[in-house]
Design a protein around this motif. Structure first.
Motif, short mmCIF file in Angstrom:
data_model
loop_
_atom_site.label_atom_id
_atom_site.label_comp_id
_atom_site.label_asym_id
_atom_site.label_seq_id
_atom_site.Cartn_x
_atom_site.Cartn_y
_atom_site.Cartn_z
N LEU A 187 0.84 -1.19 0.00
CA LEU A 187 0.00 0.00 0.00
C LEU A 187 0.88 1.24 0.00
O LEU A 187 1.83 1.32 0.77
CB LEU A 187 -0.87 -0.03 1.26
N ASP A 238 0.42 5.38 0.35
CA ASP A 238 -0.47 6.50 0.58
C ASP A 238 0.19 7.71 -0.06
O ASP A 238 1.20 8.21 0.42
CB ASP A 238 -0.64 6.67 2.09
N ILE A 241 -1.30 -8.00 2.85
CA ILE A 241 -0.55 -6.75 2.76
C ILE A 241 0.89 -7.07 3.14
O ILE A 241 1.14 -7.78 4.10
CB ILE A 241 -1.13 -5.72 3.76
N PRO A 246 9.38 7.50 3.65
CA PRO A 246 7.96 7.79 3.81
C PRO A 246 7.04 6.60 3.54
O PRO A 246 5.90 6.60 4.00
CB PRO A 246 7.69 8.90 2.79
N VAL A 247 7.54 5.59 2.81
CA VAL A 247 6.71 4.41 2.60
C VAL A 247 7.22 3.32 3.53
O VAL A 247 8.33 2.85 3.36
CB VAL A 247 6.78 3.94 1.14
N TYR A 248 6.45 2.98 4.53
CA TYR A 248 6.93 1.98 5.48
C TYR A 248 5.75 1.28 6.11
O TYR A 248 4.61 1.71 5.95
CB TYR A 248 7.78 2.66 6.58
N SER A 249 6.00 0.20 6.79
CA SER A 249 5.00 -0.53 7.55
C SER A 249 3.81 -0.94 6.66
O SER A 249 3.79 -0.66 5.48
CB SER A 249 4.54 0.33 8.73
N ASP A 250 2.84 -1.60 7.25
CA ASP A 250 1.76 -2.13 6.44
C ASP A 250 0.78 -1.07 5.94
O ASP A 250 0.47 -0.98 4.78
CB ASP A 250 1.00 -3.20 7.23
N TYR A 251 0.26 -0.30 6.91
CA TYR A 251 -0.82 0.62 6.55
C TYR A 251 -0.49 2.07 6.91
O TYR A 251 -1.37 2.89 7.01
CB TYR A 251 -2.10 0.27 7.30
N ALA A 252 0.79 2.36 7.14
CA ALA A 252 1.11 3.68 7.68
C ALA A 252 0.87 4.77 6.65
O ALA A 252 1.03 4.57 5.46
CB ALA A 252 2.55 3.70 8.13
N GLU A 253 0.46 5.93 7.16
CA GLU A 253 0.38 7.10 6.31
C GLU A 253 1.81 7.57 6.01
O GLU A 253 2.74 7.30 6.77
CB GLU A 253 -0.37 8.21 7.03
N SER A 254 1.97 8.33 4.93
CA SER A 254 3.31 8.71 4.52
C SER A 254 3.91 9.81 5.37
O SER A 254 3.36 10.91 5.45
CB SER A 254 3.28 9.15 3.06
N ASP A 287 -5.67 0.23 16.74
CA ASP A 287 -4.25 0.36 16.39
C ASP A 287 -3.37 0.07 17.60
O ASP A 287 -2.31 -0.55 17.49
CB ASP A 287 -3.95 1.79 15.90
#
Ligand code: SF4
Lengths: 250, 534
Positions: free
Chosen positions: A114, A116, A144, B184-192, B287
């Motif tokens: 994913l 964002d 995911i 900035p792109v990390y973890s499963d669902y994290a915002e950037s 969370d």
């Protein structure tokens, strides 16, 4: 700990049966406005002017909707010139006329990274729901993954802000081939209310090729799941009844 | 307004006149007595701000910069909990002047506001220790400031890409010390967003965040658009707090249009806000449980969150309650049976939450992960002006529903503020649960006392004016400044969001911690990047 074990064991299963059966529980989707017949042409015009994003086009005695521009403001669901409202969710579509490159080898298990690229937190929350008990996409082989190296599919939300453009490209490049891209939410499809602007040129397709798009603001979990099923050829895509969004000149 | 407040107004007005002398001029009291505004001499700004916050115990709300034809204007907005009118101090610069003394030394809460104004408006805050790339990153050309009127908001501006090798300056120079970048792109669902952890191995000494990867320029885009179009963005830039931000924005617009919305609309807005809070807090608690890998409680709270989402959609049509709040009231009325349905659902969820809370309190493996983790002492929370559940967990009372009540909260406030004192992860969890329970009560109370009548009044032509609208969002106080000129066009929008305010304090908690605690601290702070970046 034993208490938690018993608690877990005693909870009933709540996971939806979709896609093996339909799911008609209420509240799982905001639904969507669909093409509507009106007895007066004035009503069709009223519906079209009520829409703040120009998603509704009026014809003689009817009005039709371009779902990829609808921001779910619900305005056209009320009033005298209300549009017909359909409470479904399987509205993911192929982006563009080309047939989907085959995902045959990935029928059983698909790993998703994913990214964002400037979306709101609600759409991320809806994607998170997919891994939670009510939707549990793992039962269908969707996972995911935190690393693009293991990913088959890039799932993107947001209008691609200029600060995220490079990160998005690098994530895409880091993925092994073959790879697919799914754009989730209208920000990602068209930029919606946030583009074109000085920070967001015009959505994902101007940066990397998109295979499947899931409209909605935000799209509910089952719509996103439908998008994944479309991608793997396990569900038919929604046929667009309206012309695709015109590309914004950059 | 009641007599008491008017009395306080006069006192403050007189005090300002007498004690500030010629450092301020043009002191004005608004018609309602709720706002005192004054123009401040540029060089006297630090003195005057010190007087307001230190002697008069006011709190900082927001800094609004505007590029007006006559020159730049900076408005510093303050409020006093429980008492007294709001204060607006204006600095007026002539011509091309951009220099203003920094007050971040005496008012830490303003630090990021000054950095943001430097980036977006090209203001120069003399004496600020750290100006430079903030909202706009290093690739952005120097001297181009997007919030200035001559800058074209609609023209895509692709100059260069951001520099992925950017690193903060190291403070540790011992052997083996290094900076670990995350994002900035990390973890499963994290915002950037990006975080740089400076570490000597297992222990992280400090954390430097880098935000605004998601900067969409909502405030710039708002300029010149109609109120209706701006509302679409205000609702959508941070969808999990849509009702709160829409409310704050609409309250500003209504105050410019000098209308009070029907009491029934106020009550229904309260119900929608509290429903949003319950659903939002379930999301945060989920969370939190996930961050410790506790599968069964995670699943329990996940189920509650989804049920709250479904309840929202069943009740108002949209899972995140979009399209409900509108200038002049709300967009639809609810029948008694719809309300009864909502109350039944909410009561059930409150009951489930109660049971989960009790079970968690007896789970030592859960508590051990949160007790003493990510502590923010009260003094620090106060110094940085933190808001919302994070501040309340440190014992700093900030609930606008209680301390600056608006709308239906005036007659139906929460019974007590959810205050804790330890300021650690566990205290934040307790605050979240307590707020869920109090929101359930509030919905019940508001529904029981629901006024009859219309749910909106038409607001066609809003004349020119400015106002600050506020609302207690799930994450804390939100302040929306709106200026309208011409026929219903927004000339300036400034959204001060609780995530923006609280991210500024996150480094306080993230100091000298064990590496594996980072996700837990992030989850217990529960902040949104979308809401902060705008
Ligand atoms: S719900 Fe969608 S189609 Fe209907 S008015 Fe709103 S944006 Fe337009």
């Amino acid at each position: 700990m034993l208490g938690w074990f018993l608690r877990g064991a005693s909870s009933r299963i709540r996971t939806t049966r979709y896609p093996h059966e339909g799911d008609s529980s209420t509240g799982i989707t905001p639904g969507r406005p669909v093409a509507t017949q009106f007895s007066h042409s004035r009503a069709a015009d009223t519906a079209a002017t009520a829409c703040p994003t120009g998603a509704i086009t009026a014809h003689e005695h009817s009005a039709e909707v371009d779902l990829s521009r609808c921001v779910h403001c619900m305005a056209c669901s009320r009033g005298e010139a209300a549009m017909k409202w359909q409470n479904d969710f399987n509205w993911a579509s192929l982006s563009g006329p080309q047939a989907l490159k085959t995902t045959q080898p990935f029928k059983k298990s698909l790993h998703i990274r994913l990214v964002d690229s400037g979306s709101c937190d609600a759409v991320i929350q809806e994607i998170k729901q997919l891994a939670k008990p009510y939707y549990n996409m793992h039962r269908l082989g969707f996972f995911i993954t935190p690393t693009p190296r293991h990913a088959d599919v890039l799932m993107i939300t947001g209008p691609v802000t200029s600060h995220m453009r490079l990160a998005l490209k690098k994530t895409y490049d880091a993925m092994p081939r073959p790879k697919w891209v799914i754009a989730v939410g209208n920000c990602a499809i068209s930029g919606c209310v946030f583009a074109p602007s000085f920070m967001a040129a015009s959505a994902v397709s101007s940066v990397i090729p998109v295979d499947v798009q899931v409209p909605g603001c935000p799209p509910p979990p089952l719509a996103i799941l439908h998008g994944l099923l479309v991608l793997t050829g396990r569900a038919p895509a929604m046929q667009p009844t309206t012309p695709p969004v015109t590309e914004v000149a950059s | 307004m009641n007599q008491q407040t008017h009395h306080a107004d006069d006192k403050m007005l007189v005090a300002m006149r007498e004690e500030l002398g010629n450092r301020v001029s043009g002191i004005l009291e608004s018609e309602s007595g709720l706002l005192l505004s004054a123009v401040c001499r540029v060089d006297a700004l630090p003195d005057v701000v010190a007087w307001v916050v230190e002697q008069r115990k006011y709190r900082f709300a927001t800094l609004v910069v505007q590029a007006l034809p006559s020159g730049d204007q900076l408005d510093y907005w303050f409020f006093k909990p429980d008492n007294g009118p709001w204060i607006k101090l204006s600095i007026r610069l002539a011509g091309d002047a951009r220099e203003v003394p920094s007050v971040s030394g005496l008012l830490h809460a303003i630090d990021w506001h000054e950095r943001q104004a430097e980036d977006l408006f090209g203001m120069v805050f003399t004496g600020h220790p750290k100006l430079g790339d903030f909202v706009l990153h290093e690739e952005w050309p120097e001297g181009v400031n997007p919030m200035r009127p001559e800058f074209d908001a609609l023209k895509p501006m692709v100059e260069k890409e951001v520099d992925p090798q950017w690193r903060p300056e190291k403070i540790l120079h011992t052997p083996g010390a290094f900076v670990m970048p995350i994002g900035p792109v990390y973890s499963d669902y994290a915002e950037s967003a990006q975080f740089f952890l400076e570490t000597v191995g297992e222990d992280v000494v400090r954390m430097v965040p880098r935000f605004f990867f998601k900067y969409r320029g909502v405030e710039k885009l708002a300029e010149g658009r109609s109120i209706k179009d701006v509302l679409l963005m205000v609702e959508r830039f941070s969808g999990t707090s849509a009702v709160a931000h829409a409310t704050a924005f609409c309250r500003a617009v209504e105050s410019i249009g000098r209308i009070s919305i029907p009491p029934r609309a106020e009550a229904l807005r309260l119900i929608a806000s509290e429903l949003e809070r319950i659903r939002h807090h379930f999301g945060l608690l989920s969370d939190i449980c996930h961050s410790t890998g506790m599968i069964v409680p995670s699943a329990d709270i996940d189920i509650m969150e989804e049920e709250a989402l479904r309840l929202s959609a069943q009740w108002a049509g949209h899972r995140y309650l979009y399209g409900l709040i509108t200038p002049g009231g709300i967009t639809r009325d609810f029948s008694q049976s719809e309300l009864t349905f909502l109350i039944a659902g909410i009561t059930g969820l409150g009951h489930d939450a109660q049971q989960l809370y009790e079970r968690l309190q007896f789970t030592s493996s859960f508590l051990d992960r949160f007790e003493g983790v990510g502590i923010v002492p009260k003094a620090n929370a106060q110094r940085l002006g933190l808001v919302g559940p994070v501040a309340r967990a440190s014992g700093f009372n900030t609930d606008l529903r209680i301390h600056a009540p608006y709308g239906f909260y005036r007659c139906c406030p929460p019974e007590a503020e959810a205050l804790e004192s330890e300021g650690d992860g566990y205290a934040r969890i307790r605050v979240l649960f307590a707020e869920v329970f109090s929101s359930v009560q509030l919905i019940n109370k508001a529904a029981a006392n629901l006024p009859v009548g219309a749910v909106s009044i038409p607001m066609d032509a809003v004349s020119a004016g400015e106002a600050l609208g506020c609302a207690e969002a799930p994450k804390g106080g939100a302040f929306h400044y709106v200026r309208i000129d011409g026929p219903g066009r927004v000339a300036r929008l400034q959204m001060t969001t609780p995530s923006f305010t609280n991210w500024h304090g996150f480094h306080l908690a993230a100091e000298n911690f064990a590496f594996q605690d980072f996700p837990i601290m992030m989850a217990s702070f529960g902040l949104s990047i979308a809401e902060s970046d705008r």
